[in-house]
Write an enzyme that holds these catalytic residues in place. Structure first.
Site, PDB file in Angstrom:
ATOM      1  N   GLY B  54       0.784  -1.138  -0.044  1.00 13.51           N
ATOM      2  CA  GLY B  54      -0.142  -0.170   0.093  1.00 13.51           C
ATOM      3  C   GLY B  54       0.744   1.301   0.046  1.00 13.51           C
ATOM      4  O   GLY B  54       1.925   1.240   0.736  1.00 13.51           O
ATOM      5  N   ALA B  55       0.747   2.259  -1.013  1.00 15.29           N
ATOM      6  CA  ALA B  55       1.582   3.084  -1.224  1.00 15.29           C
ATOM      7  C   ALA B  55       1.841   4.070   0.307  1.00 15.29           C
ATOM      8  O   ALA B  55       3.101   4.098   0.378  1.00 15.29           O
ATOM      9  CB  ALA B  55       1.057   4.038  -2.209  1.00 15.29           C
ATOM     10  N   ARG B  90      10.507  -0.997  -4.292  1.00 15.63           N
ATOM     11  CA  ARG B  90       9.219  -1.221  -5.201  1.00 15.63           C
ATOM     12  C   ARG B  90       9.137   0.065  -6.025  1.00 15.63           C
ATOM     13  O   ARG B  90       9.245   1.007  -5.656  1.00 15.63           O
ATOM     14  CB  ARG B  90       8.064  -1.103  -4.345  1.00 15.63           C
ATOM     15  N   GLN B 202      -5.395  -9.234  -2.654  1.00 13.47           N
ATOM     16  CA  GLN B 202      -5.655  -8.192  -1.402  1.00 13.47           C
ATOM     17  C   GLN B 202      -6.969  -7.935  -1.312  1.00 13.47           C
ATOM     18  O   GLN B 202      -7.019  -7.538  -0.186  1.00 13.47           O
ATOM     19  CB  GLN B 202      -4.759  -6.952  -1.856  1.00 13.47           C
ATOM     20  N   ASP B 243      -1.155   4.420  -6.365  1.00 13.42           N
ATOM     21  CA  ASP B 243       0.151   4.247  -6.023  1.00 13.42           C
ATOM     22  C   ASP B 243       0.784   5.467  -6.526  1.00 13.42           C
ATOM     23  O   ASP B 243       1.734   5.803  -6.029  1.00 13.42           O
ATOM     24  CB  ASP B 243       0.522   2.918  -6.568  1.00 13.42           C
ATOM     25  N   ASN B 253      -2.782   2.548 -10.522  1.00 13.15           N
ATOM     26  CA  ASN B 253      -3.038   1.650  -9.254  1.00 13.15           C
ATOM     27  C   ASN B 253      -3.045   0.222  -9.546  1.00 13.15           C
ATOM     28  O   ASN B 253      -2.542  -0.195 -10.828  1.00 13.15           O
ATOM     29  CB  ASN B 253      -4.735   1.998  -9.223  1.00 13.15           C
ATOM     30  N   LYS B 254      -3.226  -0.676  -8.794  1.00  7.99           N
ATOM     31  CA  LYS B 254      -3.352  -2.121  -8.824  1.00  7.99           C
ATOM     32  C   LYS B 254      -3.831  -2.554 -10.137  1.00  7.99           C
ATOM     33  O   LYS B 254      -4.779  -2.378 -10.767  1.00  7.99           O
ATOM     34  CB  LYS B 254      -4.249  -2.852  -7.827  1.00  7.99           C
TER      35      LYS B 254
END
Lengths: 363, 363
Positions: B54-55, B90, B202, B243, B253-254
């Site tokens: 999670g950012a 990351r 997630q 993110d 994002n994801k």
């Protein structure tokens, strides 16, 4: 097609002349097991539990189910009961209804004691016709793949597919995969992006497996990834199957198909739907009227796979106490479909397009 | 927020004043385990292996990582090495870079022997600021949920979310979930469709878990299902996290977020992105320039869950010999985003929209 180098089909009549064998697809890709169906109930359960799945294969299996049912009770009441039992197994695939009607029409006018035999003959016809239909889809679709490779200067054509519309969903060749297998056999370079296809993972478990067995280059991706691949120019075309096509060209297919069609449209990637004529429901004006099967939420919360000890094991992925909803199909509107690839040729996803190939359906 | 009724955060400084504890999110929802991070390497591995993810939480954890690194080597070279090691963990989340810069700026001008202490102070500030930011997002987003419930005659607002932009992705409250938790606490009826979020699940493992722990009504769906839910009118709005947000309002994002945004657009469902100001990358003109992390294909071919014997077990879902590709994020273009929900208010997903809330960024 081949498993371990040996040519196979997904369903066959045994040498005893009455029992039917299938590949139990619930165990794939980890275990290759053949199941023998000896009666109507065996067949109904095999369809319900998805030991066999895929619209064309469901139709063929149901045809044999009716034959097995008529062996036990060839009366009018027996026929009606067997049809009702089989029709209730899966609501979305129209081929099921179509096959039950085809067999019923073939046996109804016979006296009871020859009905089972007539049903076996019709079921065998349905099986052979399905192989011919898949071959036709492959031959028509092949031109699309060849065209991309020629335009790409001989580089592989990248095809994205969702779920399993492969030979395991039919008798042989598949629907969406038929053009891919034909291209591969003719030396046209092809690479397939295989959508995992949650919740039952038919892409990971079946499509990847059958492509691997045929030696076709492929890469597994999660269902979430296809849009990104298209944004990055890594997909030349999508080809998917369908469980029911409405008369206006809307298609019901495995849940998630609609999302890929949206991404294809947004990125100018051609989106093709491959279908045997048996999946066209001429009585339905639009896709929104197609009944969508709701399956158990357990298919969402639990995943089956091979453990490190080599056992097929089910694990719960979700938080305890959280429940799942599980619609099995969605409807992709015709406006998102570039063309339909049928056994009679390629047409626009529209009523006019379909009627151009099936003029006998014009009212 | 709460776990088993007890208030918790995702990261905290231990009473020893130097080691840091985290909830090991790789074990959730099946096992609740706390891990203690005692040095730079522990922190880098916790981020790489996604024990924390999670950012915003990545940023806060990296800040403590720098403090731990400076304890061992407070020299200029030690600082540079620690920043480089943590920055490489990351690539997509911009908060990581932001937090490392914030701590570096806070310690650089100090003599080495007080740098670690200054870093701990800054890390604690980042943590507290993140909680305030999440609360701000919640307060601003709450009006959107309340508006739907009022328009619906008091029926629950149905929110779809993707991945985990919940409190487990931050320190407390979450980003996308902050308005949901605030609505729930104020008695506004809310139901959440939780995308499973393959390949790391997630949604199933974290979002469903944390919503359940807070008593928020929710249903788990596969990533494929959201489009169908929107077609059927079962989703009032989508709220997701991000993110990294480019200066034009494009959001990374994801993986899979883009597909949901397309479906929302196609069905006139508002699509909101909740974000702390720390995820805005003012140096990037557009989302296509955001680096997208490629993770191991094993995350696609293998799934972890709880076996029937109560053990956390990994199973292989794919055919042996089939490989996976695993892009971890995708970019949703600003044109598909209804509004951004930030800690400073709600704005259009555009450069002008962002500048209206962050006028100090106008060049």
């Amino acid at each position: 097609m081949r498993i371990d180098g040996k040519r196979m089909r997904t369903i066959w009549l045994n040498p005893d002349g009455w029992s039917v064998s299938i590949i139990d697809q619930r165990k794939l890709p980890h275990l290759f097991e053949i199941a023998t169906l000896q009666g109507l109930d065996d067949v109904a359960r095999a369809i319900e539990d998805m030991a066999v799945r895929g619209a064309p294969l469901i139709g063929a299996t149901a045809a044999y189910g009716l034959a097995l049912g008529l062996r036990d009770d060839p009366s009018d009441a027996g026929l009606a009961e067997a049809v009702a039992r089989l029709a209730a197994t899966r609501p979305t695939a129209i081929n099921l209804k179509w096959a039950l009607e085809a067999v019923s029409d073939a046996v109804r006018h016979h006296v009871p004691h020859v009905r089972a035999e007539a049903a076996y003959i019709k079921a065998a016809e349905i099986v052979e016709a399905d192989v011919a239909v898949s071959r036709g889809i492959g031959e028509h679709g092949l031109s699309l793949l060849r065209g991309v490779v020629e335009a790409n200067g001989g580089n592989p054509v990248n095809v994205l597919t969702h779920c399993n519309a492969g030979w395991l969903a039919t008798i042989d060749w598949g629907t969406a995969t038929a053009p891919i297998y034909m291209a591969h056999q003719q030396g046209i370079p092809v690479h397939v992006w295989v959508d995992e296809t949650r919740p039952r993972n038919q892409g990971a478990a079946l499509t990847a497996y059958e492509l691997g067995q045929e030696g076709v280059s492929h890469t597994l991706i999660v269902d979430n990834a296809g849009g990104h691949m298209m944004q990055r120019g890594q997909v030349d075309m999508c080809i998917v199957g369908t469980d029911r096509t409405a008369a206006n060209g809307d298609v019901a297919n495995k849940i998630g198909t609609y999302l890929k069609a949206l991404a294809a449209c947004d990125n100018d990637v051609p989106f093709y739907v491959a279908l045997p004529h048996t999946t066209i429901d001429w009585t339905l004006a639009r896709g929104a009227d197609i009944p969508i099967e709701e399956r158990s939420g357990r298919e969402v919360t639990h995943v089956s796979g091979l453990s490190s000890e080599g056992k097929v094991t089910e694990v719960q992925v979700s938080a305890l106490g959280s429940h799942g909803a599980n619609p099995a199909f969605d409807v992709t509107p015709a406006r998102l479909v570039t063309s339909l690839i049928t056994d009679r040729g390629i047409c626009a996803a529209s009523r006019d397009g379909l009627l151009s190939l099936f003029p006998e359906r014009a009212a």
